[in-house]
Design an enzyme around this catalytic site. Structure first.
Site, mmCIF file in Angstrom:
data_model
loop_
_atom_site.group_PDB
_atom_site.id
_atom_site.type_symbol
_atom_site.label_atom_id
_atom_site.label_comp_id
_atom_site.label_asym_id
_atom_site.label_seq_id
_atom_site.Cartn_x
_atom_site.Cartn_y
_atom_site.Cartn_z
ATOM 1 N N THR A 4 51.985 38.806 33.177
ATOM 2 C CA THR A 4 50.831 38.077 33.118
ATOM 3 C C THR A 4 50.089 38.511 31.743
ATOM 4 O O THR A 4 50.313 39.637 31.196
ATOM 5 C CB THR A 4 49.997 38.711 34.354
ATOM 6 N N ASP A 57 40.646 43.637 34.821
ATOM 7 C CA ASP A 57 41.099 43.873 36.344
ATOM 8 C C ASP A 57 40.598 45.264 36.766
ATOM 9 O O ASP A 57 40.862 45.350 37.823
ATOM 10 C CB ASP A 57 42.716 43.913 36.037
ATOM 11 N N ARG A 90 52.787 47.615 33.183
ATOM 12 C CA ARG A 90 51.363 47.101 33.284
ATOM 13 C C ARG A 90 50.872 47.601 32.005
ATOM 14 O O ARG A 90 51.134 48.753 31.454
ATOM 15 C CB ARG A 90 50.845 47.575 34.566
ATOM 16 N N SER A 133 46.750 45.698 39.966
ATOM 17 C CA SER A 133 47.218 44.254 40.144
ATOM 18 C C SER A 133 47.537 43.720 41.275
ATOM 19 O O SER A 133 47.519 44.551 42.110
ATOM 20 C CB SER A 133 48.314 44.291 39.025
ATOM 21 N N SER A 134 47.524 42.588 41.693
ATOM 22 C CA SER A 134 47.989 41.894 42.799
ATOM 23 C C SER A 134 49.221 41.377 42.703
ATOM 24 O O SER A 134 49.765 40.943 43.659
ATOM 25 C CB SER A 134 47.135 40.728 43.041
ATOM 26 N N THR A 171 49.258 33.988 35.078
ATOM 27 C CA THR A 171 50.659 34.714 35.481
ATOM 28 C C THR A 171 51.685 33.830 35.624
ATOM 29 O O THR A 171 51.473 32.769 35.871
ATOM 30 C CB THR A 171 50.022 35.702 36.727
#
Length: 572
Positions: free
Chosen positions: A407, A429, A100, A454-455, A389
């Protein structure tokens, strides 16, 4: 070996009563299974399959897919962004790696606020250097490859280099995205140069485009490793681009980029009807949400209810609402805030959380629970929906699964480009407001070096016998955990193939309302769901894009791409 055969009667006169005839050649042996790959674009999928055919493994294949998607799906993912990597082996071991993006060291909780303390529009935040985090995908790929890769590092880059250097054909997916987001896609001259025509409009479907700058970048990383991405001229180019577009005295620096590291994280695992489910932990909320949704539904006999029963999806909506209430309050980068992962995924907690769910009606309201280890002074944030994404998955001959989600956040990210690729807008985000209405700090506030929540929910699944059977995940921002949980329910409860499971109609709770997928039987179930208390119903096409590889009942493996995107990703 020759054997004695009886000749046809018509030939006996000339050949005698019997003759020696050669055995017909045996059919060629069936090709040994090397594995399979699922990706959102067939050209990226082929890049992964090429690695398997060359003797590579699932890790090699997944990295090659990520690199190829940088070229052919620049609006969604790539080396200008980050991702999460989940590997599940036949022996039950699981590894999760975090690539990330991180905020620059200069970032503070008021990063997105105007000098007067006000909050600019989201578009203003996105289309600036404020939104760009240090990209993590190359560091993640390097870490995964060093630990598990089989082929040489440079081999993984060859399909992507060829696509960028020799050109690739614009499909409808890229054209539609570039048309809808033309301002972002053409923010920089470099972006316009290869993606836009002489008229300034996106290259038409069927046009072959070449991204020479990206080809050169990929070739150098292939030859010299990640050092050339995170240090030296290429890192300085990223830092200059971002800093120049940052309306603050200090923006991203080359030191921020060189300091980046991908990290191995503790996986988040749970069980569902005897199946073991493992995914990504913080800074992702996806793994926790998937385990929570499934855990709260386990007491209901969904198989008996069936996939075309509105009650099944009503229960699914209720579990979503409770899981997302927890997500908003508790989940952020665990390096900076306390995230009660064990408490949130504890079976006893999920059983208690599930208790108010009723087949007979909707809960009037939901609130975050109080899992063990939960911090008390927290506020909900104002995070916007995530968008751009891509998810991909691979299985190799050993049965090892890799589930990888990558993403750049919104379509074309920040719109800024460097070294031939688009730079993410992942920092949006974060909660752009650092405190809630009550003045309490938001867990997902901006801080220097921090990774935004994040999802993304790359997930691997083992069956009750301990065999790896499914690698699944999705694109689509906050819909990702819902898509992933829905696919697992389809696979486990309804015995569907991976393709059938990710093709199930989509339904999700958004605030006080729900969304039903247009053009599916769920559209006709609106009245029944309204009778169960879901008053605010929106029917629309589903903004979803799942992918999976999974084991079928006969032991073979199936690659599955979301049927909703099949037509758009076809190469003319």
């Amino acid at each position: 070996m020759e054997i004695l055969r009886f000749a046809p009667i018509a030939l006996l006169a000339g050949l005698g009563a019997c003759t020696t005839v050669a055995e017909p050649p045996a059919p060629p042996p069936a090709a040994a299974f090397v594995g399979t790959v699922s990706a959102a674009d067939p050209r990226a999928e082929e890049a992964g399959l090429a690695m398997l055919r060359q003797g590579g493994n699932a890790t090699d294949a997944a990295i090659a897919v990520m690199l190829a998607l940088t070229v052919v799906e620049p609006q969604s993912s790539g080396i200008g962004g980050g991702g999460f990597f989940v590997r599940g082996a036949a022996d039950g071991s699981v590894t999760t790696m975090d690539g990330r993006e991180t905020a620059p060291a200069a970032a503070t909780p008021d990063w997105f606020l105007a000098p007067d303390g006000g909050l600019p529009s989201f578009d203003q935040s996105q289309a600036s250097g404020l939104s760009v985090g240090v990209p993590g995908n190359i560091a993640l790929a390097w870490k995964a490859h060093r630990q598990y890769g089989k082929l040489p590092w440079a081999a993984l880059f060859q399909p992507a280099i060829a696509l960028a250097r020799d050109g690739f054909v614009v499909n409808r997916q890229l054209f539609n995205s570039a048309t809808a987001n033309a301002e972002l896609a053409g923010t920089t001259p470099a972006g316009r140069a290869w993606l836009m025509g002489a008229d300034g409009k996106p290259a038409a479907v069927g046009t072959r485009v070449v991204n020479a700058a990206l080809a050169a970048t990929l070739a150098e990383i292939a030859e010299r490793g990640p050092e050339v991405f995170y240090k030296g001229a290429r890192a300085e180019a990223i830092a200059r681009t971002v800093a120049a577009a940052t309306p603050r005295p200090r923006g991203m620096t080359a030191a921020d980029i060189s300091a980046y590291t991908a990290k191995e994280r503790e996986p988040v695992c749970g069980s569902y009807r005897g199946y073991r489910i493992c995914g990504m932990g913080p800074p992702s909320s996806g793994g926790i949400a998937v385990v929570q949704i499934l855990g709260m539904l386990e007491r209901f006999d969904l198989k008996a209810l069936g996939p075309q029963n509105p009650t099944t999806w009503h229960l699914f909506l209720e579990a979503q609402r409770l899981a997302y209430a927890d997500r908003e309050l508790y989940v952020a980068d665990a390096d900076f805030v306390t995230v009660p992962v064990r408490g949130l995924t504890d079976r006893a907690y999920l059983s208690e959380r599930s208790r108010p769910i009723s087949p007979g009606g909707r809960l009037a309201s939901v609130a975050p629970g109080r899992p063990a280890g939960a911090p008390l002074a927290r506020a909900d944030g104002d995070e916007p929906a995530e968008n751009g994404t891509s998810h991909f998955a691979a299985v190799d001959a050993s049965g090892t699964l890799v589930s990888y989600t990558s993403t750049i956040e919104a379509a074309f990210g920040s719109g800024l480009t460097a070294n031939g690729f688009y730079l993410n807008n992942e920092l949006t985000d974060f909660s752009r407001k650092p405190t809630g209405a009550d003045g309490k700090l938001v867990a997902n506030r901006v801080e220097g070096g921090k990774r935004p929540r994040s999802s993304m929910a790359p997930t691997v699944v083992w069956d009750p016998q301990g065999r790896p059977v499914l690698a699944v995940g999705a694109a689509g921002g906050p819909t990702i955990p819902v898509q992933t949980a829905r696919a697992i329910i389809g696979f486990v409860d309804f015995g569907l193939s991976p393709r059938e499971a990710i093709g199930l109609p989509f339904v999700m709770s958004f605030g006080e309302g729900i969304m039903l997928e247009k053009g599916t039987w769920l559209e006709g179930a609106a009245e029944r769901l309204r009778a169960l208390g879901h008053r605010q119903i929106v029917v629309r096409p589903a903004p979803v894009k799942a992918g999976a590889v999974g084991r079928l009942a006969d032991g073979s493996w199936q690659s599955a791409r979301d049927p909703r995107v099949e037509t758009n990703v076809e190469v003319p």
